[in-house]
Each structure stands twice: as structure tokens, then as C-alpha cells.
Write an enzyme that holds these catalytic residues in place. Structure first.
Site, PDB file in Angstrom:
ATOM      1  N   CYS A 186       0.812  -1.211   0.000  1.00 52.70           N
ATOM      2  CA  CYS A 186       0.000   0.000   0.000  1.00 52.70           C
ATOM      3  C   CYS A 186       0.848   1.265   0.000  1.00 52.70           C
ATOM      4  CB  CYS A 186      -0.957   0.044   1.187  1.00 52.70           C
ATOM      5  SG  CYS A 186      -2.065  -1.363   1.307  1.00 52.70           S
ATOM      6  N   GLY A 187       0.248   2.334  -0.467  1.00 52.41           N
ATOM      7  CA  GLY A 187       0.861   3.650  -0.440  1.00 52.41           C
ATOM      8  C   GLY A 187      -0.119   4.647   0.138  1.00 52.41           C
TER       9      GLY A 187
END
Length: 211
Positions: free
Chosen positions: A19-20
Site C-alpha cells: 500500500c501507499g
């Protein structure tokens, strides 16, 4: 414990990140949805399953959050019209590569909660090793979960701590004392943007202030 309370996805041998997250606060009051879009586009390598943006106006009503999220890449979920409908000078964004919880729209982030203190939006990267125990504790306390991801457990704990804390920062700090794992967070309250990561700094996080 009911196994359905926490679904852990088995990891395969394909390369991937976890994830970012992206957050921005424009003190001049300008809309920032498009900036978040480009920030997520730059972070696309960290997650390709789903993405989302949540924004708020720090001069507007405390309970109003504009948000949009969906399955797919950033340029697939968002277009010019959707970005124009997201009004606010403070916001958070997320691209997801699922490590806990099914790959569904319900599990896309940011999560947005409405509670007694107003609103809370959260974007989370990482995993909690004590999420099943915390989820079970919240469930027996009457919490109703809409997702199967660790992030909702964190959001609930921040909301609970906010009720008894003087500031949103204090609530985040107190919630972090309960959660264990490797994570980075970006939390948006009606008037504040808070970034945090686990005490050991396992997950990457970059902070920048201009002006």
C-alpha cells in the site's frame, strides 16, 4: 474466536509492496484533490488493486468529507469530473495492495468514519500482529465492522480515544500504544492532518513542509 473476524490473505511469490499513503494540507485554502491524485499516481507501484481520495474543507462544516474510491488503478478510478467534485484543502489518499482482508471495494481506503467528534479519515499501510484480538475486543463492545482490514481497527481505536482526549494528536498517540505491528498512517480530522508510523520505523514515511 470467529475466524471470519480476521481474514489473512496468503502471500504468493509475485513481487509487491504493501500500500501507499498520501496526505496534504494546503494552508492557503486551495482544493488539493488533483495534487493527491498525482501523489497516488507516483505511488502506484505500491498498490494496484484499489485506490481512493478523501478531502475536507477546514473552513467548512466539520462533518463534511468528500470522498471517492474504487477498484483498479488511479487513472482508471479517477477522471477530471470526479476530481472536480472533491472539494477541500486537506485530504488523504491511498493505493492498496492487500495483505489483510479481501480484495473488495469495501476494503478500499481511505476509511471515513462519522462519530461524536465529527469525522475521521484514515489511510494505512502495513500490518498489525494483534488485529484479531483488538477486533474481537471491539466487536464484543458493540462495534459494527464494515470491512475486514486492520485499518478499520485502528480507526475505531483512534475514534474511541478522541472522545477522551483533548486533541486529535493525543488520540492517535494513545491508540498507537494499543496497536502492534509495522505501519504508517495518515489521519485527517476536520481541522488537522496527522502522520504517524510504528515506533521501529519499519514502514517508509516522508514528511515535507513548504512555505
Amino acid at each position: 474466536m470467529n475466524e471470519n473476524l480476521h481474514i489473512q490473505r496468503e502471500m504468493d511469490d509475485k513481487p509487491g509492496e504493501e500500500c501507499g499513503v498520501f496526505g496534504i494540507y494546503d494552508f492557503d485554502g486551495n482544493d488539493i484533490a488533483q495534487t493527491i491524485y498525482y501523489g497516488l499516481f507516483a505511488l502506484q507501484h505500491r498498490g494496484q488493486e484499489s485506490c481512493g481520495i478523501a478531502v475536507s474543507d477546514t473552513e467548512g462544516p466539520k462533518g463534511k468529507v468528500d470522498s471517492c474510491k474504487g477498484m483498479g488503478l488511479v487513472n482508471e478510478v479517477f477522471d477530471a469530473e470526479k476530481l472536480e467534485n472533491l472539494h477541500g484543502n486537506i485530504g488523504v489518499g491511498h493505493v492498496r495492495y492487500s495483505t489483510a482482508g479481501a480484495s473488495t471495494r469495501e476494503n478500499a481506503q481511505p476509511l471515513v468514519l462519522n462519530y461524536i467528534k465529527g469525522t475521521l479519515a484514515l489511510a494505512h499501510n502495513g500490518n498489525l500482529i494483534n488485529a484479531p484480538q483488538l477486533r474481537e475486543e471491539l466487536a464484543y463492545g458493540g462495534a459494527i465492522f464494515q470491512t475486514t482490514i486492520d485499518s478499520e481497527v485502528i480507526a475505531y481505536h483512534i475514534a474511541r480515544e478522541r472522545v477522551r482526549s483533548k486533541t486529535a494528536e493525543e488520540a492517535v498517540a494513545r491508540a498507537m500504544q494499543k496497536i502492534k505491528g509495522a505501519y504508517s498512517l495518515v489521519v485527517m480530522s476536520p481541522r488537522k492532518l496527522i502522520g504517524a508510523r510504528d515506533p521501529y520505523g519499519f514502514q517508509p514515511a516522508v514528511y515535507r513542509q513548504e512555505g
